[in-house]
Design a protein around this motif. Structure first.
Motif, PDB file in Angstrom:
ATOM      1  N   ASN A  55      16.234  -6.949   7.745  1.00  0.00           N
ATOM      2  CA  ASN A  55      15.889  -5.543   7.559  1.00  0.00           C
ATOM      3  C   ASN A  55      15.198  -5.307   6.224  1.00  0.00           C
ATOM      4  OD1 ASN A  55      16.682  -4.032   9.957  1.00  0.00           O
ATOM      5  ND2 ASN A  55      18.686  -4.880   9.505  1.00  0.00           N
ATOM      6  N   LEU A  56      15.574  -6.066   5.196  1.00  0.00           N
ATOM      7  CA  LEU A  56      14.883  -5.972   3.921  1.00  0.00           C
ATOM      8  C   LEU A  56      13.436  -6.439   4.074  1.00  0.00           C
ATOM      9  CD1 LEU A  56      14.926  -5.407   0.888  1.00  0.00           C
ATOM     10  CD2 LEU A  56      15.747  -7.747   0.559  1.00  0.00           C
ATOM     11  N   PHE A  57      13.236  -7.511   4.811  1.00  0.00           N
ATOM     12  CA  PHE A  57      11.881  -7.982   5.087  1.00  0.00           C
ATOM     13  C   PHE A  57      11.085  -6.922   5.833  1.00  0.00           C
ATOM     14  CE2 PHE A  57       8.819  -9.981   7.937  1.00  0.00           C
ATOM     15  CZ  PHE A  57       8.039 -10.655   7.011  1.00  0.00           C
ATOM     16  N   ASP A  58      11.689  -6.269   6.806  1.00  0.00           N
ATOM     17  CA  ASP A  58      11.023  -5.225   7.574  1.00  0.00           C
ATOM     18  C   ASP A  58      10.660  -4.039   6.688  1.00  0.00           C
ATOM     19  OD1 ASP A  58      10.043  -4.145  10.059  1.00  0.00           O
ATOM     20  OD2 ASP A  58      11.796  -2.826  10.066  1.00  0.00           O
ATOM     21  N   LEU A  59      11.545  -3.669   5.779  1.00  0.00           N
ATOM     22  CA  LEU A  59      11.269  -2.583   4.844  1.00  0.00           C
ATOM     23  C   LEU A  59      10.092  -2.937   3.946  1.00  0.00           C
ATOM     24  CD1 LEU A  59      11.952   0.079   3.377  1.00  0.00           C
ATOM     25  CD2 LEU A  59      13.548  -1.246   1.984  1.00  0.00           C
ATOM     26  N   ARG A  60      10.086  -4.151   3.437  1.00  0.00           N
ATOM     27  CA  ARG A  60       8.979  -4.583   2.574  1.00  0.00           C
ATOM     28  C   ARG A  60       7.669  -4.646   3.339  1.00  0.00           C
ATOM     29  NH1 ARG A  60      12.297  -9.206  -0.784  1.00  0.00           N
ATOM     30  NH2 ARG A  60      13.365  -7.747  -2.175  1.00  0.00           N
ATOM     31  N   ARG A  61       7.734  -5.040   4.598  1.00  0.00           N
ATOM     32  CA  ARG A  61       6.527  -5.067   5.433  1.00  0.00           C
ATOM     33  C   ARG A  61       5.975  -3.659   5.600  1.00  0.00           C
ATOM     34  NH1 ARG A  61       5.619  -3.231  10.033  1.00  0.00           N
ATOM     35  NH2 ARG A  61       7.803  -2.855  10.406  1.00  0.00           N
ATOM     36  N   ALA A  62       6.847  -2.706   5.890  1.00  0.00           N
ATOM     37  CA  ALA A  62       6.421  -1.318   6.065  1.00  0.00           C
ATOM     38  C   ALA A  62       5.839  -0.768   4.761  1.00  0.00           C
ATOM     39  CB  ALA A  62       7.591  -0.460   6.533  1.00  0.00           C
ATOM     40  N   ALA A  63       6.447  -1.110   3.623  1.00  0.00           N
ATOM     41  CA  ALA A  63       5.941  -0.643   2.336  1.00  0.00           C
ATOM     42  C   ALA A  63       4.564  -1.245   2.046  1.00  0.00           C
ATOM     43  CB  ALA A  63       6.920  -0.990   1.230  1.00  0.00           C
ATOM     44  N   ALA A  64       4.380  -2.513   2.390  1.00  0.00           N
ATOM     45  CA  ALA A  64       3.081  -3.159   2.168  1.00  0.00           C
ATOM     46  C   ALA A  64       2.000  -2.495   3.012  1.00  0.00           C
ATOM     47  CB  ALA A  64       3.172  -4.651   2.491  1.00  0.00           C
ATOM     48  N   ILE A  65       2.306  -2.190   4.258  1.00  0.00           N
ATOM     49  CA  ILE A  65       1.341  -1.514   5.127  1.00  0.00           C
ATOM     50  C   ILE A  65       1.006  -0.135   4.564  1.00  0.00           C
ATOM     51  CG2 ILE A  65       1.026  -0.485   7.408  1.00  0.00           C
ATOM     52  CD1 ILE A  65       2.691  -2.835   8.511  1.00  0.00           C
ATOM     53  N   GLN A  66       2.016   0.579   4.100  1.00  0.00           N
ATOM     54  CA  GLN A  66       1.795   1.904   3.528  1.00  0.00           C
ATOM     55  C   GLN A  66       0.898   1.805   2.291  1.00  0.00           C
ATOM     56  OE1 GLN A  66       3.165   4.514   5.132  1.00  0.00           O
ATOM     57  NE2 GLN A  66       2.060   5.916   3.811  1.00  0.00           N
ATOM     58  N   ASN A  67       1.124   0.813   1.450  1.00  0.00           N
ATOM     59  CA  ASN A  67       0.308   0.627   0.251  1.00  0.00           C
ATOM     60  C   ASN A  67      -1.130   0.266   0.607  1.00  0.00           C
ATOM     61  OD1 ASN A  67       2.424   1.208  -1.446  1.00  0.00           O
ATOM     62  ND2 ASN A  67       2.997  -0.939  -1.730  1.00  0.00           N
ATOM     63  N   LEU A  68      -1.318  -0.575   1.614  1.00  0.00           N
ATOM     64  CA  LEU A  68      -2.677  -0.930   2.034  1.00  0.00           C
ATOM     65  C   LEU A  68      -3.417   0.280   2.577  1.00  0.00           C
ATOM     66  CD1 LEU A  68      -2.020  -4.385   3.727  1.00  0.00           C
ATOM     67  CD2 LEU A  68      -3.305  -3.946   1.626  1.00  0.00           C
ATOM     68  N   GLU A  69      -2.729   1.119   3.338  1.00  0.00           N
ATOM     69  CA  GLU A  69      -3.369   2.334   3.859  1.00  0.00           C
ATOM     70  C   GLU A  69      -3.743   3.284   2.728  1.00  0.00           C
ATOM     71  OE1 GLU A  69      -0.789   3.968   6.813  1.00  0.00           O
ATOM     72  OE2 GLU A  69      -1.429   2.526   8.334  1.00  0.00           O
ATOM     73  N   ALA A  70      -2.889   3.400   1.731  1.00  0.00           N
ATOM     74  CA  ALA A  70      -3.204   4.265   0.588  1.00  0.00           C
ATOM     75  C   ALA A  70      -4.403   3.716  -0.187  1.00  0.00           C
ATOM     76  CB  ALA A  70      -1.989   4.384  -0.324  1.00  0.00           C
ATOM     77  N   ALA A  71      -4.457   2.406  -0.378  1.00  0.00           N
ATOM     78  CA  ALA A  71      -5.589   1.795  -1.079  1.00  0.00           C
ATOM     79  C   ALA A  71      -6.874   2.005  -0.292  1.00  0.00           C
ATOM     80  CB  ALA A  71      -5.330   0.309  -1.294  1.00  0.00           C
ATOM     81  N   GLN A  72      -6.821   1.865   1.018  1.00  0.00           N
ATOM     82  CA  GLN A  72      -7.994   2.082   1.863  1.00  0.00           C
ATOM     83  C   GLN A  72      -8.475   3.524   1.753  1.00  0.00           C
ATOM     84  OE1 GLN A  72      -9.808  -0.025   3.585  1.00  0.00           O
ATOM     85  NE2 GLN A  72     -11.158   1.540   4.389  1.00  0.00           N
ATOM     86  N   ARG A  73      -7.535   4.460   1.731  1.00  0.00           N
ATOM     87  CA  ARG A  73      -7.887   5.880   1.611  1.00  0.00           C
ATOM     88  C   ARG A  73      -8.578   6.147   0.272  1.00  0.00           C
ATOM     89  NH1 ARG A  73      -3.412   7.331   3.641  1.00  0.00           N
ATOM     90  NH2 ARG A  73      -2.267   7.430   1.701  1.00  0.00           N
ATOM     91  N   LEU A  74      -8.086   5.541  -0.797  1.00  0.00           N
ATOM     92  CA  LEU A  74      -8.705   5.723  -2.111  1.00  0.00           C
ATOM     93  C   LEU A  74     -10.103   5.118  -2.156  1.00  0.00           C
ATOM     94  CD1 LEU A  74      -5.674   5.032  -4.464  1.00  0.00           C
ATOM     95  CD2 LEU A  74      -6.791   7.220  -4.038  1.00  0.00           C
ATOM     96  N   LEU A  75     -10.282   3.969  -1.537  1.00  0.00           N
ATOM     97  CA  LEU A  75     -11.606   3.347  -1.499  1.00  0.00           C
ATOM     98  C   LEU A  75     -12.592   4.196  -0.719  1.00  0.00           C
ATOM     99  CD1 LEU A  75     -10.718  -0.420  -0.992  1.00  0.00           C
ATOM    100  CD2 LEU A  75     -11.750   0.646  -3.006  1.00  0.00           C
ATOM    101  N   GLN A  76     -12.145   4.766   0.390  1.00  0.00           N
ATOM    102  CA  GLN A  76     -13.032   5.630   1.172  1.00  0.00           C
ATOM    103  C   GLN A  76     -13.416   6.882   0.396  1.00  0.00           C
ATOM    104  OE1 GLN A  76     -10.855   6.242   4.787  1.00  0.00           O
ATOM    105  NE2 GLN A  76     -11.691   4.410   5.762  1.00  0.00           N
TER     106      GLN A  76
END
Length: 93
Positions: A55-76
């Motif tokens: 579950n910790l791995f799953d939480l970190r995976r979700a956080a990584a996806i959220q961070n990538l989406e935020a970075a993509q939004r900033l780049l756009q």
């Protein structure tokens, strides 16, 4: 009617939010709470796996996806012409 156990702490926070440094701290806290709320919305209400490690791995995976989406939004946003960005900012206000 009853008094909450943490009434003294609540009073301290009420006094803190009346000061300029206290409001600055609360603004930082709000940003963190919003980020955590986005991750919680992505993950759902219950644990997906059995065991803390998975579950910790799953939480970190979700956080990584959220961070990538935020970075993509900033780049756009950075790639947009200045005039369009100003227009969008004015609409948001």
């Amino acid at each position: 009617m009853s008094i909450a156990e943490d009434e003294a702490l609540q009073g301290k926070f009420r006094k803190l939010e009346q000061t300029r440094p206290g409001r600055a701290v609360l603004r930082q806290r709000t940003a963190v709470e919003h980020a955590l709320a986005h991750i919680a919305a992505r993950k759902g209400q219950s644990a997906r796996y059995i065991g803390a490690r998975r579950n910790l791995f799953d939480l970190r995976r979700a956080a990584a996806i959220q961070n990538l989406e935020a970075a993509q939004r900033l780049l756009q946003e950075a790639a947009q012409p200045i005039g369009i960005r100003r227009f969008l900012i004015c609409l948001a206000l």
